[in-house]
Design a protein around this motif. Sequence first.
Motif, PDB file in Angstrom:
ATOM      1  N   ALA A   1       0.830  -1.215   0.000  1.00  0.00           N
ATOM      2  CA  ALA A   1       0.000   0.000   0.000  1.00  0.00           C
ATOM      3  C   ALA A   1       0.859   1.256   0.000  1.00  0.00           C
ATOM      4  O   ALA A   1       0.591   2.218  -0.725  1.00  0.00           O
ATOM      5  CB  ALA A   1      -0.944  -0.008   1.204  1.00  0.00           C
TER       6      ALA A   1
ATOM      7  N   TRP B   1       2.334   2.041  -3.425  1.00  0.00           N
ATOM      8  CA  TRP B   1       1.319   2.655  -4.292  1.00  0.00           C
ATOM      9  C   TRP B   1       1.151   4.135  -3.963  1.00  0.00           C
ATOM     10  O   TRP B   1       1.053   4.981  -4.866  1.00  0.00           O
ATOM     11  CB  TRP B   1      -0.022   1.932  -4.115  1.00  0.00           C
ATOM     12  CG  TRP B   1      -0.179   0.706  -4.932  1.00  0.00           C
ATOM     13  CD1 TRP B   1      -0.090  -0.590  -4.515  1.00  0.00           C
ATOM     14  CD2 TRP B   1      -0.462   0.638  -6.335  1.00  0.00           C
ATOM     15  NE1 TRP B   1      -0.298  -1.452  -5.561  1.00  0.00           N
ATOM     16  CE2 TRP B   1      -0.528  -0.726  -6.687  1.00  0.00           C
ATOM     17  CE3 TRP B   1      -0.653   1.599  -7.327  1.00  0.00           C
ATOM     18  CZ2 TRP B   1      -0.792  -1.154  -8.000  1.00  0.00           C
ATOM     19  CZ3 TRP B   1      -0.913   1.185  -8.629  1.00  0.00           C
ATOM     20  CH2 TRP B   1      -0.978  -0.175  -8.948  1.00  0.00           C
TER      21      TRP B   1
ATOM     22  N   ARG C   1      -5.357   3.806  -2.030  1.00  0.00           N
ATOM     23  CA  ARG C   1      -4.875   3.427  -3.363  1.00  0.00           C
ATOM     24  C   ARG C   1      -5.965   3.647  -4.402  1.00  0.00           C
ATOM     25  O   ARG C   1      -5.690   4.091  -5.524  1.00  0.00           O
ATOM     26  CB  ARG C   1      -4.442   1.950  -3.367  1.00  0.00           C
ATOM     27  CG  ARG C   1      -3.905   1.487  -4.708  1.00  0.00           C
ATOM     28  CD  ARG C   1      -3.468   0.044  -4.673  1.00  0.00           C
ATOM     29  NE  ARG C   1      -4.581  -0.873  -4.497  1.00  0.00           N
ATOM     30  CZ  ARG C   1      -4.501  -2.198  -4.622  1.00  0.00           C
ATOM     31  NH1 ARG C   1      -3.327  -2.762  -4.876  1.00  0.00           N
ATOM     32  NH2 ARG C   1      -5.554  -2.960  -4.458  1.00  0.00           N
TER      33      ARG C   1
END
Length: 294
Positions: free
Chosen positions: A26, A29, A279
């Motif tokens: 995560a 991203w 995201r």
Amino acid sequence: SAAELVRAAPGPLQPYLRLMRLHQPAGTWLLYLPCSWSIALAAAPGCLPDGRMLALFGVGAVLMRGAGCTINDLWDRDYDRKVARTASRPLAAGDISTFQSLVFLGGQLSLALGVLLCLNYYSILLGAASLSLVITYPLMKRITYWPQLFLGLTFNWGALLGWSAIRGSCEWAVCLPLYVAGVMWTLVYDTIYAHQDKRDDAVIGVKSTALHFQEDTKRWLSGFSLAMLLSLCLAGLNCGQTFPYYSAVAAAGLHLAHQIYTLDTERPEDCWKKFASNRTVGILLFMGILLGNL
């Protein structure tokens, strides 16, 4: 999943992969997406973004996020041992030594430098300028209740770098509002993230916006979200974006509003879920830019 791939890696390699957080993508991203916005905005009208640059910045995001996590864990290894969620990190748990981590950090930064040297001279200097932020950010939680702001300044450097990599320099009327939007976004998602550890942080003396805002968190998050959306609109106006872009901004706004409205700051698992869902916000904006260009 990324976590399964890390578990399937050879045993001696696993602590290094966990040190650079490959099992928790995560954060990678969230570092990469502002780069992708900038690269896509810099594309000529009617054109797709530069695929080579998107790939190059993707590799750079993995390396620099990994390097940032390594630096963070080197600074925080004594703190991490006192927090339940971070006690199993490789340095805190003793799975690798400080010397091994420093050597590994040198390797990551060397590879990241190789990626940076693929860009134009302006972008090389601009990218090198971010290294001081990468090194000093982990110290901010010791001296200010606003470490999330310094993370935002660090994590969104790609909003400047992506444009300069395509155009040869920054067009500040576009890049600066985009950068501000990214910083405001980071203040939203990392404040949510910080609520996971607020009790431990208060005990060991680590500062965060979660501890600073306390019961007013949702009000602050709403203000940051509004500032983000206004900055995105300004960036779009200054580069002639079209209806799909503003539709994506509106969709991102709705997503953020839902996050904030349903957030339970007393449940760490809900904070993680809301954090990771950002995201989707970043991908929505990238698709809006892409379709707006076309």
